[in-house]
Design a protein around this motif. Sequence first.
Motif, short mmCIF file in Angstrom:
data_model
loop_
_atom_site.label_atom_id
_atom_site.label_comp_id
_atom_site.label_asym_id
_atom_site.label_seq_id
_atom_site.Cartn_x
_atom_site.Cartn_y
_atom_site.Cartn_z
N ALA A 284 13.70 2.43 -9.68
CA ALA A 284 13.67 2.76 -11.11
C ALA A 284 12.38 3.52 -11.42
N SER A 285 12.53 4.55 -12.24
CA SER A 285 11.37 5.36 -12.59
C SER A 285 10.43 4.58 -13.50
N ALA A 286 9.16 4.64 -13.21
CA ALA A 286 8.14 4.00 -14.04
C ALA A 286 7.06 5.03 -14.32
N PRO A 287 6.49 5.00 -15.51
CA PRO A 287 5.45 5.99 -15.83
C PRO A 287 4.23 5.81 -14.94
N LEU A 288 3.79 6.90 -14.34
CA LEU A 288 2.60 6.85 -13.49
C LEU A 288 1.37 7.06 -14.33
N GLN A 289 0.29 6.42 -13.93
CA GLN A 289 -0.95 6.51 -14.67
C GLN A 289 -2.11 6.34 -13.71
N PRO A 290 -3.30 6.79 -14.07
CA PRO A 290 -4.46 6.57 -13.20
C PRO A 290 -4.76 5.07 -13.07
N VAL A 291 -4.89 4.61 -11.83
CA VAL A 291 -5.11 3.19 -11.55
C VAL A 291 -6.41 3.06 -10.78
N ASP A 292 -7.23 2.06 -11.16
CA ASP A 292 -8.48 1.77 -10.47
C ASP A 292 -8.16 0.97 -9.21
N LEU A 403 7.83 2.62 -2.49
CA LEU A 403 6.91 2.89 -3.59
C LEU A 403 5.95 4.03 -3.23
N ALA A 404 5.52 4.09 -1.99
CA ALA A 404 4.63 5.18 -1.58
C ALA A 404 5.33 6.54 -1.73
N ALA A 405 6.60 6.60 -1.36
CA ALA A 405 7.35 7.85 -1.51
C ALA A 405 7.47 8.23 -2.99
N ARG A 406 7.67 7.25 -3.86
CA ARG A 406 7.81 7.56 -5.29
C ARG A 406 6.49 8.05 -5.86
N TRP A 407 5.37 7.59 -5.32
CA TRP A 407 4.05 8.03 -5.80
C TRP A 407 3.58 9.29 -5.09
N GLU A 408 4.40 9.83 -4.17
CA GLU A 408 4.00 10.99 -3.34
C GLU A 408 2.73 10.67 -2.57
N ALA A 409 2.70 9.47 -1.99
CA ALA A 409 1.58 9.02 -1.16
C ALA A 409 2.06 8.89 0.29
N ARG A 410 1.13 8.99 1.21
CA ARG A 410 1.46 8.84 2.63
C ARG A 410 1.09 7.45 3.11
N LEU A 411 2.01 6.82 3.84
CA LEU A 411 1.76 5.53 4.46
C LEU A 411 1.43 5.78 5.93
N GLU A 412 0.18 5.55 6.31
CA GLU A 412 -0.30 5.94 7.64
C GLU A 412 -0.72 4.71 8.45
N PRO A 413 -0.01 4.41 9.56
CA PRO A 413 -0.47 3.35 10.46
C PRO A 413 -1.51 3.88 11.44
N GLU A 414 -2.42 3.01 11.84
CA GLU A 414 -3.48 3.43 12.78
C GLU A 414 -3.77 2.28 13.74
N TRP A 415 -3.57 2.55 15.04
CA TRP A 415 -3.85 1.56 16.07
C TRP A 415 -5.17 1.91 16.74
N SER A 416 -6.01 0.92 16.92
CA SER A 416 -7.30 1.13 17.59
C SER A 416 -7.55 -0.05 18.52
N GLY A 417 -8.64 0.05 19.25
CA GLY A 417 -8.93 -1.01 20.21
C GLY A 417 -9.26 -2.34 19.58
N ASP A 418 -9.78 -2.33 18.34
CA ASP A 418 -10.20 -3.59 17.72
C ASP A 418 -9.21 -4.10 16.68
N GLY A 419 -8.11 -3.36 16.39
CA GLY A 419 -7.17 -3.88 15.39
C GLY A 419 -6.16 -2.83 14.94
N PHE A 420 -5.50 -3.18 13.86
CA PHE A 420 -4.44 -2.34 13.31
C PHE A 420 -4.70 -2.13 11.81
N ARG A 421 -4.59 -0.89 11.37
CA ARG A 421 -4.86 -0.55 9.97
C ARG A 421 -3.66 0.18 9.36
N VAL A 422 -3.35 -0.18 8.11
CA VAL A 422 -2.33 0.52 7.33
C VAL A 422 -3.04 1.15 6.12
#
Length: 430
Positions: A284-292, A403-422
């Motif tokens: 469902a479409s929701a109004p986008l606004q600047p979020v802190d 939700l990331a696609a609706r906000w035109e944001a990229r969801l990026e996974p990152e694997w490293s030697g000390d852990g996993f980051r999204v």
Amino acid sequence: MIQHLSLRVKLTLGYVLVFTVTVLLGGGGVYYAARSALTESLDTTLRETASVARASIVLAGATASFAPQLRPAGDLHIELYRPDGTLLAQVGDGDERSVSELRPGLSTTAERRVLTQQIGGLYLRVSRPSETLSEFLDTLARLLLLGSGGMILAACAAGYWLANRALRPVDAVARTAELIAAQGDYAQRVPSAPGGDEMARLTRTVNTMLDQLAGTIDREKQFARTAAHELRTPLTALRGRLDLTLERPRDAAEYEKALRGMRGRVEALGRLTEGLLALARSDASAPLQPVDLAAIAIQVSEQYEEAAAERGQVLRLDLEEGWALADPSGLERVLSNLLENALKYGAGPEIRVKVRPQILSVWSAGPGPDPAQWPRLLQPFERGAGVQGVSGSGLGLALVATLAARWEARLEPEWSGDGFRVTLRFLGAP
């Protein structure tokens, strides 16, 4: 009445109306221009003849006449009058007559065009029949009317043909929509109109919309089938527990134990249902606004501090001022899902939440999910290998990706030697 006419007829009538007004104005202009030009030519002839006649007047006492050399050409008639209207002399094609009133200038009678000039105490009249001019103008008027009528009829046919040709893609769109509505066959497509005009763009746009609609319907059907399957499994288990409990009489302690077990199943069903509702609402479409982002990170992290402490972990915040274009409630849900996954599947003593301008990320120790399985984990009800013993519905990352696609944001996974980051990286400026 007009409202009930087809669009083809309305376009044809509008085209014919404009064409008719244009043709009538043009024909009237031609008629009046021709009449003015011919009348002016006749008047010029009368003036030239009057000039020659003035030079040919011979005065003899109280009488006056024209010189014998004066011979007007064609049907011109020249007359010389006294002020009282008495005819003194005449030459050319005409009958002897008297006039009651003499006025200098040009005039038109029923039969002739007359030029009257005053010369001393006499009046010179030069005239010419106007029947030829009138007949020519009548013939011209009839030709213009007949020609205009023929062109208007041709315009009717041409206008309808053009309107019919222009509206064929619209008919195709209407027929396709009717077929889809009647048969539910979303594979139907509109025949593409050639070229790059408005109708060609219309057919391409409609086909693109139908492609997206068909994809959405297929996804919804698949989602409904998968949801029904996921709901059937715990419901079947809950019903089996109920049947087993009701097979024979039991004491209060056994009933309480059974009810507590069923309560856990009901809570799992509730969490699954809430996840399904959240995923459904994400479209469902929701109004986008600047979020802190920093404020959201603090607010959500406080809700999970106790759960992290129970697992022997701590939430660490690395915050800078950062804003993104999103909706606050959806962003809270996204960060909650990422923290829940980090608490369930992460290892090590801490979980880190990092905020930078237009960037929100969650890091946890451990290897993270298999990189080859990451695209599959973004689909509803998909869970990684080896996590069957961990509670969950497989909706968290699917909701985050939606939700990331609706906000035109990229969801990026990152694997490293000390852990996993999204990382959630917002592209639009807040």
